[in-house]
Design a protein around this motif. Structure first.
Motif, PDB file in Angstrom:
ATOM      1  N   UNK A 107       3.625  10.839 -31.102  1.00  0.00           N
ATOM      2  CA  UNK A 107       3.010   9.894 -30.735  1.00  0.00           C
ATOM      3  C   UNK A 107       3.177   9.489 -29.256  1.00  0.00           C
ATOM      4  N   UNK A 108       2.316   9.166 -28.746  1.00  0.00           N
ATOM      5  CA  UNK A 108       2.357   8.959 -27.184  1.00  0.00           C
ATOM      6  C   UNK A 108       3.282   7.638 -26.821  1.00  0.00           C
ATOM      7  N   UNK A 109       4.213   7.813 -25.639  1.00  0.00           N
ATOM      8  CA  UNK A 109       4.845   6.840 -24.983  1.00  0.00           C
ATOM      9  C   UNK A 109       5.813   5.963 -25.952  1.00  0.00           C
ATOM     10  N   UNK A 115       6.951   9.822 -38.840  1.00  0.00           N
ATOM     11  CA  UNK A 115       7.340  10.981 -39.426  1.00  0.00           C
ATOM     12  C   UNK A 115       7.642  12.103 -38.364  1.00  0.00           C
ATOM     13  N   UNK A 116       6.473  12.300 -37.568  1.00  0.00           N
ATOM     14  CA  UNK A 116       6.630  13.332 -36.510  1.00  0.00           C
ATOM     15  C   UNK A 116       7.086  12.737 -35.084  1.00  0.00           C
ATOM     16  N   UNK A 117       7.177  11.380 -34.963  1.00  0.00           N
ATOM     17  CA  UNK A 117       7.360  10.911 -33.638  1.00  0.00           C
ATOM     18  C   UNK A 117       8.962  10.626 -33.631  1.00  0.00           C
ATOM     19  N   UNK A 118       9.700  10.442 -34.522  1.00  0.00           N
ATOM     20  CA  UNK A 118      11.025   9.926 -34.468  1.00  0.00           C
ATOM     21  C   UNK A 118      12.061  11.095 -34.642  1.00  0.00           C
ATOM     22  N   UNK A 136      -0.339  15.136 -29.127  1.00  0.00           N
ATOM     23  CA  UNK A 136      -0.913  13.503 -29.327  1.00  0.00           C
ATOM     24  C   UNK A 136      -1.995  13.351 -30.227  1.00  0.00           C
ATOM     25  N   UNK A 137      -2.193  12.192 -30.792  1.00  0.00           N
ATOM     26  CA  UNK A 137      -3.259  12.048 -31.460  1.00  0.00           C
ATOM     27  C   UNK A 137      -4.563  11.840 -30.437  1.00  0.00           C
ATOM     28  N   UNK A 138      -5.591  12.237 -30.862  1.00  0.00           N
ATOM     29  CA  UNK A 138      -6.747  12.159 -30.071  1.00  0.00           C
ATOM     30  C   UNK A 138      -7.031  13.379 -29.003  1.00  0.00           C
TER      31      UNK A 138
END
Length: 297
Positions: A107-109, A115-118, A136-138
């Motif tokens: 996840x950005x910023x 799950x995958x961002x932390x 990133x998503x998108x």
């Protein structure tokens, strides 16, 4: 047998973007693609409990839906999928050791949540033995390429630059090998950034010291890159030596990049814990483009 590119799935938009990115990379490299969904579950003696039916169905649906979608979009890519009944970070680190590279959604910023961002992504990157790419998503094919002559997104224009942050004082063979290979495969220019900082000194001495430090940094970078210029003569190479903090300068340079490559020093056996390093940690959470973290001695 070639190592696959592995994707960690959790059903999020970020992990689906990672799967698309990985499929494109597998197609480009001529490698198989393996999808992994880690679900810790319960011990085998409780496998028939009715309350497990819903999470088991959801776990299988995540994997099956992604596989069907990728098979339709990338029929040339050999595709496989696995559900692994282990904690996510452990499963992904093991999968990474058997892969050419591991691709995760991010996840950005944000440094927390998801799950995958932390904690899962952080633990995986910190313990991985082979490169990990965070997407990133998108993220789309058009994002990786320059706009067309009218300034519109395009899937057929040349790739944007690959950027690698380098400290010539440290081991950088693995880092440069990965970055040059990516640039060659994508037919993209490669920007190699080495930063330096002016120590505190009287203002009257700053101009001379700055000139000397910039010159020394340029010579160090040229010495390191010399053999790589010969090995990859077809790669358009730009050696950049800039004053400032490494993480901030990398974020500035990669605003319009295809991929950012940074290193992570692996601790020797017996060392306490694992770490990502301040530069990798900063760019993983704030870079707009995909980030590859390459472990090295």
């Amino acid at each position: 047998m070639p190592r696959p590119i592995v994707v960690g799935l959790d059903g999020s938009r970020e992990s689906l973007a990672a799967a698309d990115w990985a499929a494109e990379e597998a197609l480009l490299r001529g490698l198989p693609l393996r999808l992994v969904h880690a679900w810790e579950g319960l011990p085998s003696d409780a496998a028939d409990l009715p309350e497990l039916d819903a999470p088991r169905h959801w776990a299988w649906r995540i994997l099956r839906t992604a596989m069907d979608r990728l098979h339709e979009k990338y029929p040339q890519v050999p595709l496989s999928g696995d559900q692994i009944a282990r904690p996510a970070a452990d499963a992904l680190v093991t999968a990474n050791a058997e892969s050419e590279l591991l691709v995760l959604g991010s996840r950005a910023f944000s440094g927390i949540g998801g799950f995958m961002a932390g904690s899962v992504a952080s633990a995986t990157v910190a313990h991985a033995e082979r490169p990990v790419v965070l997407v990133r998503a998108g993220t789309t094919t058009e994002d990786e390429r320059l706009p067309d002559a009218a300034g519109r997104p395009s899937a057929v224009t040349p790739h944007r630059a690959v950027v690698v942050g380098l400290d010539p004082a440290n081991s950088c063979e693995e880092l440069l090998a990965f970055a040059f290979e990516c640039a060659a495969l994508h037919t993209a220019p490669l920007h190699v950034l080495h930063t330096w900082q002016l120590p505190y000194m009287p203002a009257a001495a700053e101009a001379k010291a700055r000139w000397a430090l910039r010159g020394a940094a340029t010579r160090r970078l040229d010495r390191v890159l010399g053999p790589w210029r010969e090995k990859y003569p077809g790669v358009e190479l730009h050696a950049l030596t800039e004053e400032g903090r490494p993480a901030q300068r990398l974020l500035d340079v990669t605003k319009d990049a295809d991929l950012l490559v940074v290193g992570r020093r692996m601790r020797p056996a017996g060392g306490l814990g694992a770490h990502t390093g301040p530069v990798a940690h900063a760019v993983v959470h704030h870079a707009r483009c995909p980030v590859a973290v390459v472990p090295h001695p």
